[in-house]
Every structure is written in C-alpha cells, then in structure tokens.
Design a protein around this motif. Structure first.
Motif, PDB file in Angstrom:
ATOM      1  N   ARG A   1       0.852  -1.194   0.000  1.00 32.73           N
ATOM      2  CA  ARG A   1       0.000   0.000   0.000  1.00 32.73           C
ATOM      3  C   ARG A   1       0.884   1.240   0.000  1.00 32.73           C
ATOM      4  O   ARG A   1       2.013   1.220   0.481  1.00 32.73           O
ATOM      5  N   ILE A   2       0.329   2.333  -0.531  1.00 30.34           N
ATOM      6  CA  ILE A   2       1.056   3.592  -0.646  1.00 30.34           C
ATOM      7  C   ILE A   2       0.157   4.726  -0.147  1.00 30.34           C
ATOM      8  O   ILE A   2      -1.026   4.778  -0.483  1.00 30.34           O
ATOM      9  N   ALA A   3       0.746   5.635   0.639  1.00 26.59           N
ATOM     10  CA  ALA A   3       0.075   6.881   1.000  1.00 26.59           C
ATOM     11  C   ALA A   3       0.665   7.989   0.143  1.00 26.59           C
ATOM     12  O   ALA A   3       1.862   8.282   0.244  1.00 26.59           O
ATOM     13  N   VAL A   4      -0.138   8.590  -0.727  1.00 25.04           N
ATOM     14  CA  VAL A   4       0.311   9.692  -1.570  1.00 25.04           C
ATOM     15  C   VAL A   4       0.071  10.991  -0.815  1.00 25.04           C
ATOM     16  O   VAL A   4      -1.068  11.288  -0.427  1.00 25.04           O
ATOM     17  N   MET A   5       1.159  11.750  -0.583  1.00 25.60           N
ATOM     18  CA  MET A   5       1.064  12.977   0.196  1.00 25.60           C
ATOM     19  C   MET A   5       1.254  14.204  -0.687  1.00 25.60           C
ATOM     20  O   MET A   5       1.978  14.170  -1.677  1.00 25.60           O
ATOM     21  N   ASN A   6       0.596  15.293  -0.288  1.00 25.51           N
ATOM     22  CA  ASN A   6       0.680  16.554  -1.001  1.00 25.51           C
ATOM     23  C   ASN A   6       0.419  17.683  -0.015  1.00 25.51           C
ATOM     24  O   ASN A   6      -0.602  17.677   0.672  1.00 25.51           O
ATOM     25  N   ALA A   7       1.356  18.605   0.090  1.00 26.44           N
ATOM     26  CA  ALA A   7       1.212  19.786   0.951  1.00 26.44           C
ATOM     27  C   ALA A   7       0.852  19.414   2.379  1.00 26.44           C
ATOM     28  O   ALA A   7      -0.020  20.036   2.989  1.00 26.44           O
ATOM     29  N   GLY A   8       1.498  18.388   2.907  1.00 25.60           N
ATOM     30  CA  GLY A   8       1.318  18.009   4.298  1.00 25.60           C
ATOM     31  C   GLY A   8       0.142  17.111   4.586  1.00 25.60           C
ATOM     32  O   GLY A   8      -0.053  16.693   5.729  1.00 25.60           O
ATOM     33  N   ARG A   9      -0.646  16.804   3.594  1.00 23.56           N
ATOM     34  CA  ARG A   9      -1.836  15.970   3.780  1.00 23.56           C
ATOM     35  C   ARG A   9      -1.758  14.701   2.944  1.00 23.56           C
ATOM     36  O   ARG A   9      -1.027  14.646   1.954  1.00 23.56           O
ATOM     37  N   VAL A  10      -2.537  13.714   3.319  1.00 24.16           N
ATOM     38  CA  VAL A  10      -2.623  12.466   2.569  1.00 24.16           C
ATOM     39  C   VAL A  10      -3.759  12.570   1.563  1.00 24.16           C
ATOM     40  O   VAL A  10      -4.916  12.778   1.944  1.00 24.16           O
ATOM     41  N   GLU A  11      -3.429  12.448   0.286  1.00 29.45           N
ATOM     42  CA  GLU A  11      -4.442  12.521  -0.767  1.00 29.45           C
ATOM     43  C   GLU A  11      -5.196  11.198  -0.909  1.00 29.45           C
ATOM     44  O   GLU A  11      -6.408  11.196  -1.121  1.00 29.45           O
ATOM     45  N   GLN A  12      -4.461  10.078  -0.819  1.00 35.31           N
ATOM     46  CA  GLN A  12      -5.090   8.769  -0.993  1.00 35.31           C
ATOM     47  C   GLN A  12      -4.157   7.688  -0.464  1.00 35.31           C
ATOM     48  O   GLN A  12      -2.943   7.770  -0.641  1.00 35.31           O
ATOM     49  N   VAL A  13      -4.720   6.697   0.207  1.00 36.31           N
ATOM     50  CA  VAL A  13      -3.982   5.512   0.641  1.00 36.31           C
ATOM     51  C   VAL A  13      -4.613   4.317  -0.047  1.00 36.31           C
ATOM     52  O   VAL A  13      -5.816   4.066   0.105  1.00 36.31           O
ATOM     53  N   ASP A  14      -3.816   3.564  -0.809  1.00 40.37           N
ATOM     54  CA  ASP A  14      -4.401   2.459  -1.563  1.00 40.37           C
ATOM     55  C   ASP A  14      -3.291   1.554  -2.078  1.00 40.37           C
ATOM     56  O   ASP A  14      -2.092   1.843  -1.915  1.00 40.37           O
ATOM     57  N   SER A  15      -3.695   0.469  -2.714  1.00 37.54           N
ATOM     58  CA  SER A  15      -2.737  -0.424  -3.371  1.00 37.54           C
ATOM     59  C   SER A  15      -2.174   0.275  -4.598  1.00 37.54           C
ATOM     60  O   SER A  15      -2.797   1.200  -5.151  1.00 37.54           O
ATOM     61  N   PRO A  16      -0.981  -0.130  -5.063  1.00 38.64           N
ATOM     62  CA  PRO A  16      -0.434   0.470  -6.286  1.00 38.64           C
ATOM     63  C   PRO A  16      -1.405   0.392  -7.466  1.00 38.64           C
ATOM     64  O   PRO A  16      -1.557   1.359  -8.217  1.00 38.64           O
ATOM     65  N   GLU A  17      -2.060  -0.748  -7.613  1.00 33.15           N
ATOM     66  CA  GLU A  17      -2.991  -0.912  -8.734  1.00 33.15           C
ATOM     67  C   GLU A  17      -4.146   0.071  -8.651  1.00 33.15           C
ATOM     68  O   GLU A  17      -4.511   0.704  -9.645  1.00 33.15           O
ATOM     69  N   ASN A  18      -4.739   0.220  -7.458  1.00 32.67           N
ATOM     70  CA  ASN A  18      -5.881   1.126  -7.322  1.00 32.67           C
ATOM     71  C   ASN A  18      -5.475   2.586  -7.489  1.00 32.67           C
ATOM     72  O   ASN A  18      -6.240   3.394  -8.033  1.00 32.67           O
ATOM     73  N   LEU A  19      -4.286   2.933  -6.995  1.00 28.90           N
ATOM     74  CA  LEU A  19      -3.824   4.308  -7.175  1.00 28.90           C
ATOM     75  C   LEU A  19      -3.681   4.636  -8.658  1.00 28.90           C
ATOM     76  O   LEU A  19      -3.985   5.750  -9.092  1.00 28.90           O
ATOM     77  N   TYR A  20      -3.222   3.665  -9.442  1.00 20.32           N
ATOM     78  CA  TYR A  20      -3.032   3.903 -10.870  1.00 20.32           C
ATOM     79  C   TYR A  20      -4.350   3.860 -11.641  1.00 20.32           C
ATOM     80  O   TYR A  20      -4.614   4.725 -12.482  1.00 20.32           O
ATOM     81  N   GLU A  21      -5.169   2.861 -11.348  1.00 15.63           N
ATOM     82  CA  GLU A  21      -6.390   2.653 -12.129  1.00 15.63           C
ATOM     83  C   GLU A  21      -7.551   3.530 -11.667  1.00 15.63           C
ATOM     84  O   GLU A  21      -8.369   3.944 -12.488  1.00 15.63           O
ATOM     85  N   THR A  22      -7.655   3.802 -10.366  1.00 14.54           N
ATOM     86  CA  THR A  22      -8.800   4.566  -9.847  1.00 14.54           C
ATOM     87  C   THR A  22      -8.337   5.660  -8.886  1.00 14.54           C
ATOM     88  O   THR A  22      -8.699   5.662  -7.712  1.00 14.54           O
ATOM     89  N   PRO A  23      -7.533   6.601  -9.369  1.00 11.78           N
ATOM     90  CA  PRO A  23      -7.128   7.717  -8.499  1.00 11.78           C
ATOM     91  C   PRO A  23      -8.328   8.580  -8.143  1.00 11.78           C
ATOM     92  O   PRO A  23      -9.254   8.731  -8.945  1.00 11.78           O
ATOM     93  N   ARG A  24      -8.307   9.138  -6.937  1.00  4.77           N
ATOM     94  CA  ARG A  24      -9.446   9.947  -6.494  1.00  4.77           C
ATOM     95  C   ARG A  24      -9.295  11.420  -6.835  1.00  4.77           C
ATOM     96  O   ARG A  24     -10.282  12.157  -6.806  1.00  4.77           O
ATOM     97  N   SER A  25      -8.075  11.870  -7.082  1.00  5.73           N
ATOM     98  CA  SER A  25      -7.862  13.287  -7.334  1.00  5.73           C
ATOM     99  C   SER A  25      -6.951  13.480  -8.536  1.00  5.73           C
ATOM    100  O   SER A  25      -6.223  12.566  -8.951  1.00  5.73           O
ATOM    101  N   SER A  26      -6.963  14.696  -9.076  1.00  7.60           N
ATOM    102  CA  SER A  26      -6.083  15.019 -10.196  1.00  7.60           C
ATOM    103  C   SER A  26      -4.626  14.903  -9.790  1.00  7.60           C
ATOM    104  O   SER A  26      -3.788  14.468 -10.583  1.00  7.60           O
ATOM    105  N   PHE A  27      -4.317  15.270  -8.545  1.00  3.85           N
ATOM    106  CA  PHE A  27      -2.929  15.191  -8.091  1.00  3.85           C
ATOM    107  C   PHE A  27      -2.434  13.752  -8.103  1.00  3.85           C
ATOM    108  O   PHE A  27      -1.345  13.468  -8.608  1.00  3.85           O
ATOM    109  N   VAL A  28      -3.214  12.833  -7.542  1.00  2.00           N
ATOM    110  CA  VAL A  28      -2.804  11.430  -7.516  1.00  2.00           C
ATOM    111  C   VAL A  28      -2.684  10.890  -8.933  1.00  2.00           C
ATOM    112  O   VAL A  28      -1.722  10.185  -9.267  1.00  2.00           O
ATOM    113  N   ALA A  29      -3.632  11.224  -9.790  1.00  2.00           N
ATOM    114  CA  ALA A  29      -3.619  10.728 -11.172  1.00  2.00           C
ATOM    115  C   ALA A  29      -2.369  11.184 -11.912  1.00  2.00           C
ATOM    116  O   ALA A  29      -1.768  10.424 -12.674  1.00  2.00           O
ATOM    117  N   SER A  30      -1.938  12.429 -11.686  1.00  2.00           N
ATOM    118  CA  SER A  30      -0.785  12.953 -12.406  1.00  2.00           C
ATOM    119  C   SER A  30       0.524  12.547 -11.763  1.00  2.00           C
ATOM    120  O   SER A  30       1.548  12.453 -12.447  1.00  2.00           O
TER     121      SER A  30
END
Length: 368
Positions: free
Chosen positions: A204-233
């Motif tokens: 699992r990976i926690a993607v962080m941006n500006a001090g906050r966690v954008e999304q915590v998920d498996s590598p596959e889910n982060l790539y296939e179903t990102p929740r935000s534009s930041f995570v997707a990019s």
C-alpha cells in the motif's frame, strides 16, 4: 490486517509552515508501506516523527498499542536507513553491522551470530572485513540495511535509500529489498518521491501533497482509480478533460461537453448529475490511434488530431497529439501503427479513441 502502527491526527509545523497537517494512517504488522510525494510534501517529516527525531505538535503515534510519540529515538523499537547510509568509514563491514549490538551490550556470541546472520541475508559475508570505501553503492546500502535490521526492530524506516544509485542499480536494489522484506517479515516504511520505487516495493502507498494524505491504496488502485487530479498525475502519466455533464444516458453513462475539444465524450459514472462540472482522466495506454475514424460501437469516444511528437522507447512508442485546445498523450505497445501499416510521424492526421469505461472521473480541486 491488524493496525500495528497508527498515526493518529499528527500535525507538525516549522514556524508558519505546516509540514504535516492532521495526518491519520494505519500500517499493518509486516507490511511494506510507502510514503510517496514530491519534495516538501511532509513525507520525510512524518518519517522523522515515527523515528523520534522530530516531535509532533499534536497527535499520537501508536506502535503495538503503545503511544511512542514522547519516547526518545533510542527507546523506540524502530531503526532508520538514511539516504547517505551513515556508515562509519573507519570500521569494517562486520564492525559496522555489529555497532548497534555492541552499544546495547549484547553477549559476544549473540553479536557474532547476529552479524553473521545479517551478512548472510544481504549476501555480503565475503566482504565482512572490507571498509565502506571499498564497496559499491549497492553494497554500502545493503550494509546499512543489515546494521538497521540486526537489532530486530519492529519497524524499519527507509528514507529515500536508493536516491544516490543509478537506474539499473536502483532496479536491482528494489528486488533485493523485496527479498529481504519477505525473509525478515519486519514492517517496512519506505519514503520516496519516485512512484516506480513505491509501486515496486509496497503493498500500500500513501500519496502525500502539501502536508496531507491525498489517498492511501494499493499500487494498482492508485493507478487505475485515483481519487484526485494530483494522484492521477503523480502516479504515472495522465490526460485530463474538463467538462460539464449535460445528459444522463442509459446504464450509468453520462454525456460530457468538454472544453476546447469540439466533440462531447461519454463517461461511465452514474453518480454524476446533469450540469455538474467534472474532470475525466484517461491513461495514455488507454487511447488508441487510427488513421480513419473508428466504427461506432465500443470505442464511442473518438476525436481527430494531428501528431506533434513521437518518442520511441523500445517496448512502446509515445505520441503527443494535438486536438483543439488539448495536447493528448497516447502510448502504444508496438512501434507499428495499428490503423494502416505505417508509423505516424509529426504532422500525421489521426483519430484518437477510448471506451467510456477506460476514463476515470477524478476530484476537481474545488471539491477537495
């Protein structure tokens, strides 16, 4: 999976700069977990608070149910592998690995067996009497890992340990780290700005941006179903289409008028209401290129463009295609063009297409 390590609403500021902002995370025992994000996102500050090198302004750090936030580093069952490895240059490999055990005043036989076992694990037994300067970068990194693991910490923190290595050595060391993790079963928390490293090593990976966690998920889910534009990019490459849902269609599909594209897109998202602003993300490999417009059917999202750039990578070729106000990235797994037997060059007129199910609706910044 049990919540072995719990980061509970941790906040840390340096002056007026909030480095970590109300972060909550859970890590399971024996898990390989990554903190991923750009420089300045707070990932290293969070790791330093787990290690005890920084104190949180607010929040708790629970390890096995015990709050360790107020404990000094030497009293925490945690060890850290630093980016520069921090090896003692005047000591041999064997003595570097033995250092922590000696500082803990362990029996000589326990020190000998522990160090030998660790050097066997990291495949450096034949280099035991060498000094760090006589080793390669990858070997020095393995010494640092052995030294951190020999005390049997409950959590191993790795602070961008591959940053100083070249690409091929980084790839090799990722496989080494995976093997070591599988063999020792220690909880790994890996800090990196490299999404490839995080995805290769972590469950699992926690993607962080500006001090906050954008999304915590498996590598596959982060790539296939990102929740935000930041995570997707940040996780891979992505194309974004901003538009407004203008018509709800059958079976959960919605028709979207896209700014600057000239033709509407159809997207699979039954939860979106009409007249709602939305952003569609499409990965480059989901977009097909053809010389003529695709027949109506599954690849209903089709729009023309002109190839602006071509980059050959061996296993795949990437195309930058201009369509209206959009510069679209498409990727094909073979160099031969799929729609007519020729390779497209700059200036080739093509059609781009993708299925509605291959796009993802991601959160607009205004919705964050």
């Amino acid at each position: 999976m049990d919540d072995f390590l719990v980061i509970d609403r941790i906040t840390k500021s340096f002056g007026t700069q909030r480095a970590v902002d109300d972060v909550t995370l859970t890590v399971g025992q024996g898990e390989a977990f990554s903190l991923l994000g750009p420089s300045g996102c707070g990932k290293t500050t969070l790791l330093r608070m787990i290690a005890g090198f920084e104190s949180p302004d607010r929040g708790r750090i629970l390890l096995g149910g015990q709050d360790i936030a107020a404990l000094p580093p030497e009293q925490r069952p945690v060890n850290t592998v630093f980016q520069n490895y921090a090896l003692f240059p005047h000591l041999s490999v064997w003595e570097n690995v033995a250092f922590g055990l000696r500082m803990s005043r362990r029996p000589k036989e326990e020190i000998r067996s522990g160090v030998d076992r660790m050097l066997e694990l990291v495949r450096l037994k034949e280099h035991a009497r060498k000094r760090p300067a006589q080793l390669s970068g990858g070997q020095r990194q393995r010494v640092a890992i052995a030294r951190a693991l020999v005390n049997r910490p409950q959590v191993l923190l790795l602070d961008e340990p591959l940053a100083a290595l070249d690409l091929k050595l980084r790839q090799h060391m990722l496989m080494e780290l995976n093997t070591i993790h599988e063999q020792v079963g220690t909880t790994f928390i890996y800090v990196t700005h490299d999404q490839g490293e995080a995805m290769s090593l972590s469950s699992r990976i926690a993607v962080m941006n500006a001090g906050r966690v954008e999304q915590v998920d498996s590598p596959e889910n982060l790539y296939e179903t990102p929740r935000s534009s930041f995570v997707a990019s940040f996780i891979g490459d992505a194309n974004f289409f901003n538009g407004v849902a203008v018509e709800l269609q059958h079976e959960g599909y919605v028709r979207v008028m896209v700014e600057g594209l000239g033709s509407p897109l159809v997207q699979s998202n039954g939860a979106v209401s009409s007249n709602r602003a939305m952003r569609i993300m499409v990965r480059p490999e989901k977009i097909s290129l053809t010389l003529s417009r695709p027949q109506s059917g599954e690849r209903v999202n089709a729009f023309p463009g002109v190839v602006e750039d071509v980059a050959y990578f061996g296993s795949h070729t990437r195309y930058r295609v201009r369509s209206g106000e959009h510069s679209v990235l498409a990727q094909m797994q073979r160099s031969r063009f799929s729609g007519g037997g020729i390779d497209p060059v700059r200036g080739t007129e093509v059609w781009m297409s993708f299925h509605p199910d291959e796009g993802r609706v991601v959160r607009l910044e205004a919705d964050a």
